[in-house]
Enzyme design. Structure first.
Site, PDB file in Angstrom:
ATOM      1  N   GLU A   1     -35.666  46.500  35.420  1.00  0.00           N
ATOM      2  CA  GLU A   1     -36.946  46.289  34.740  1.00  0.00           C
ATOM      3  C   GLU A   1     -38.080  46.230  35.752  1.00  0.00           C
ATOM      4  OE1 GLU A   1     -38.819  43.174  31.519  1.00  0.00           O
ATOM      5  OE2 GLU A   1     -37.870  42.362  33.319  1.00  0.00           O
TER       6      GLU A   1
ATOM      7  N   TRP B   1     -36.153  45.637  26.100  1.00  0.00           N
ATOM      8  CA  TRP B   1     -37.460  45.899  25.495  1.00  0.00           C
ATOM      9  C   TRP B   1     -37.343  46.588  24.140  1.00  0.00           C
ATOM     10  CZ3 TRP B   1     -42.379  44.464  26.390  1.00  0.00           C
ATOM     11  CH2 TRP B   1     -42.660  43.824  27.605  1.00  0.00           C
TER      12      TRP B   1
ATOM     13  N   TYR C   1     -47.204  45.973  31.266  1.00  0.00           N
ATOM     14  CA  TYR C   1     -47.146  45.598  32.680  1.00  0.00           C
ATOM     15  C   TYR C   1     -47.379  46.718  33.695  1.00  0.00           C
ATOM     16  CZ  TYR C   1     -45.095  41.257  30.910  1.00  0.00           C
ATOM     17  OH  TYR C   1     -44.883  40.073  30.249  1.00  0.00           O
TER      18      TYR C   1
ATOM     19  N   CYS D   1     -46.714  38.278  29.524  1.00  0.00           N
ATOM     20  CA  CYS D   1     -46.394  36.850  29.624  1.00  0.00           C
ATOM     21  C   CYS D   1     -46.490  36.410  31.091  1.00  0.00           C
ATOM     22  CB  CYS D   1     -45.008  36.576  29.063  1.00  0.00           C
ATOM     23  SG  CYS D   1     -44.860  36.924  27.301  1.00  0.00           S
TER      24      CYS D   1
ATOM     25  N   ARG E   1     -48.386  32.807  31.236  1.00  0.00           N
ATOM     26  CA  ARG E   1     -49.175  32.162  30.183  1.00  0.00           C
ATOM     27  C   ARG E   1     -48.300  31.700  29.025  1.00  0.00           C
ATOM     28  NH1 ARG E   1     -48.990  35.082  25.142  1.00  0.00           N
ATOM     29  NH2 ARG E   1     -48.259  37.163  25.670  1.00  0.00           N
TER      30      ARG E   1
ATOM     31  N   ASP F   1     -40.626  31.782  27.360  1.00  0.00           N
ATOM     32  CA  ASP F   1     -39.399  31.489  26.638  1.00  0.00           C
ATOM     33  C   ASP F   1     -38.390  31.013  27.694  1.00  0.00           C
ATOM     34  OD1 ASP F   1     -36.885  31.605  25.468  1.00  0.00           O
ATOM     35  OD2 ASP F   1     -37.114  33.633  24.673  1.00  0.00           O
TER      36      ASP F   1
END
Length: 309
Positions: free
Chosen positions: A66, A88, A130, A191, A211, A214
């Site tokens: 990733e 994803w 990203y 995130c 921000r 999980d």
């Protein structure tokens, strides 16, 4: 941090605190969370140390693939699926089901993404997530006729590599993913949004601000990914990896992750995994998965829980 204590206890203590004391609330997904705000973990990356959890198996190769995918600037899940990485898939699958009304399984959806290029281009794209922001942040030029035209994209990662070499004392070694103008076009706004690097002597430190986190499913990947990025950045700049500082905004556990939480909190961390870079390529963008190896990693069993989309 108490050096006599295994560094993974920080993660477990955070998990325990959230589960016991977090504010229970309704969230975007409808699942519900227990949440705390403003958290921090610190990990020593020297001597090849890596924050890879041992109280459950973390599939580090998927996290590494990733990260390499981010560095290509790709926003389509097809290259990940071709490598067997499906982390994803949930978001485009949900979009396809809603748009088409088709009752397609995830396996069939992923198979079609891999086998059908036109389908992949239509349904596999996540928007400017990203990697797009990291290596091709959009710019616009204002013309004399009052219109804007697209300018050259900004490769933040390459810029930070060069700034670390040329001006190590700078306070501007930052990779930012939160492009306000493009958030609505993203399948999921970033995130892990801000990476800042800091040089102390010959050591490269990294602070990651997340921000939204999980803790059960995302954070183990995020910690490894940030450590890997720091190691790659250090190798490109002739520095040694120093400390990874992770900071969380809304730091939460989903209410349907209770079985995983209870099981993991019943385990104790052990061992000290190491991350080895087998090769330092000409640029940070030239790595492949064979460049990385993890040693001394003997995790306890896999713990699974549903992803909230």
């Amino acid at each position: 941090m108490d050096n006599a204590r295994h560094p993974e206890w920080q993660y477990l203590d955070l998990m325990r605190h959230i589960w016991a004391h977090g504010d229970e609330r309704v969230d975007r997904t409808g699942v519900g969370t227990r949440s705390v705000f403003g958290t921090m973990l610190r990990f020593d990356l020297s001597d090849d140390r890596v924050p890879l959890l041992t109280t459950k198996r973390v599939f580090w190769k998927a996290a590494a693939k990733e990260m390499l995918w981010f560095l290509t600037g790709s926003t389509n899940i097809r290259p990940l699926l071709e490598q067997g990485v499906s982390i994803w898939s949930d978001w485009p699958l949900k979009k396809y089901r809603q748009a088409s009304g088709a009752d397609i399984t995830q396996a069939d959806f992923e198979r079609r993404i891999v086998e059908d290029n036109a389908f992949a281009q239509r349904w596999g794209d996540l928007g400017p997530v990203y990697g797009k922001q990291w290596v091709d942040w959009p710019t616009y030029r204002y013309g004399p006729d009052g219109t804007y035209t697209r300018g050259p994209g900004i490769n933040q990662v390459a810029q930070v590599v060069e700034s670390l070499k040329a001006n190590p004392g700078s306070r501007r070694h930052i990779i930012e993913g939160w492009n306000v103008a493009e958030l609505d076009a993203m399948a999921l706004p970033p995130c892990h949004k801000t990476y800042q690097f800091h040089v102390a002597g010959d050591r490269l430190n990294c602070l990651l601000y997340q921000r939204s986190c999980d803790v059960a499913l995302g954070l183990p990947f995020n910690l490894f990914g940030a450590a890997l990025l720091t190691r790659m950045m250090a190798a490109q700049t002739g520095l040694q990896a120093g400390e990874l500082v992770w900071s969380g905004g809304d730091t939460h556990l989903y209410l349907n992750h209770g079985d995983l939480v209870e099981a993991q909190l019943g385990r104790q961390p052990a061992g000290q995994p190491r991350l080895v870079l087998n090769r330092v390529p000409d640029t940070i963008f030239d790595h492949d998965i064979a460049d990385f190896a993890v040693t001394d990693y003997e995790p306890q069993g896999v713990l699974r829980a549903p992803v909230a989309v």
